[in-house]
Write a protein that holds these residues in place. Structure first.
Motif, short mmCIF file in Angstrom:
data_model
loop_
_atom_site.label_atom_id
_atom_site.label_comp_id
_atom_site.label_asym_id
_atom_site.label_seq_id
_atom_site.Cartn_x
_atom_site.Cartn_y
_atom_site.Cartn_z
N ASP A 131 0.86 -1.18 0.00
CA ASP A 131 0.00 0.00 0.00
C ASP A 131 0.90 1.23 0.00
O ASP A 131 1.86 1.29 0.76
CB ASP A 131 -0.92 0.01 1.22
N VAL A 132 0.59 2.19 -0.84
CA VAL A 132 1.36 3.43 -0.89
C VAL A 132 0.44 4.55 -1.33
O VAL A 132 -0.48 4.34 -2.11
CB VAL A 132 2.58 3.31 -1.84
N SER A 133 0.65 5.72 -0.77
CA SER A 133 -0.04 6.92 -1.25
C SER A 133 0.99 8.04 -1.27
O SER A 133 1.92 8.06 -0.47
CB SER A 133 -1.24 7.27 -0.38
N PHE A 134 0.80 8.94 -2.19
CA PHE A 134 1.77 10.00 -2.43
C PHE A 134 1.17 11.35 -2.11
O PHE A 134 -0.04 11.53 -2.12
CB PHE A 134 2.22 9.98 -3.89
N ARG A 135 2.06 12.32 -1.87
CA ARG A 135 1.66 13.71 -1.69
C ARG A 135 1.91 14.45 -3.00
O ARG A 135 2.85 14.14 -3.72
CB ARG A 135 2.48 14.38 -0.60
N GLY A 136 1.09 15.46 -3.24
CA GLY A 136 1.30 16.27 -4.43
C GLY A 136 1.17 15.43 -5.69
O GLY A 136 0.37 14.50 -5.76
N PHE A 137 1.98 15.74 -6.67
CA PHE A 137 1.96 15.00 -7.93
C PHE A 137 3.05 13.93 -7.87
O PHE A 137 4.03 13.98 -8.59
CB PHE A 137 2.18 15.96 -9.11
#
Length: 165
Positions: A131-137
């Protein structure tokens, strides 16, 4: 007096909208290359620096795929494209896409992949992003759930600690 739009202008407007949609679709499918670095904490109390040089492959009809290289504890890992999970059907791929999931497949030691060992051998010391989520673009990592399998020790689950405010 009633104002009417000629068919010539309607065709031009429809053509411009269609061209914009095609350009947007092409832009969306261009792979994104990112170099990221973050500190991660393991469930065994250790912390490490994770360096990633990844390419994100986006699609309209399946989940985003992460490929590239990772460096953890001085060991270099590369993505093994043949060991990636594939959706069993088109509808499952759409469900994964709309759920926002990102798939990484396995990242195996560079030497092990170069030797082209069996799939079982390659998984012995490997990383996998669950599972991974990113900030910004996709500029930094907001959340990460990473598992490292090692042949000589227990598996370690790494996470990115949220910043304390």
């Amino acid at each position: 007096m009633k104002f009417t739009v000629s068919p010539k202008y309607r065709r031009r407007a429809a053509g411009a909208v269609l061209a914009c949609l095609v350009l947007l679709g092409v832009w969306y499918h261009v792979p994104l290359r990112r170099t990221l670095e973050t500190e991660i904490c393991g469930n065994d109390g250790t912390s490490a620096v994770l360096r990633m040089e990844i390419t994100l492959h986006r699609s309209f009809f399946r989940e985003t795929m992460v490929r590239g290289t990772m460096e953890l504890d001085g060991a270099s890992y590369v993505s093994a494209p043949r060991m990636e999970g594939q959706p069993s059907s088109f509808l499952e791929g759409l469900r994964d896409k709309w759920s926002g999931s990102i798939s990484s497949g396995y990242f195996v030691e560079a030497e092990r992949l170069a030797g082209r060992g069996t799939a079982i051998d390659m998984k012995e010391d490997s990383l996998r992003i669950y599972d991974v989520s990113f900030r910004g673009f996709y500029e930094s990592i907001a959340h990460l759930f990473l598992i490292r399998w090692r042949p000589d020790a227990h598996s370690v689950v790494y996470t990115v600690e949220p910043p304390a405010y």
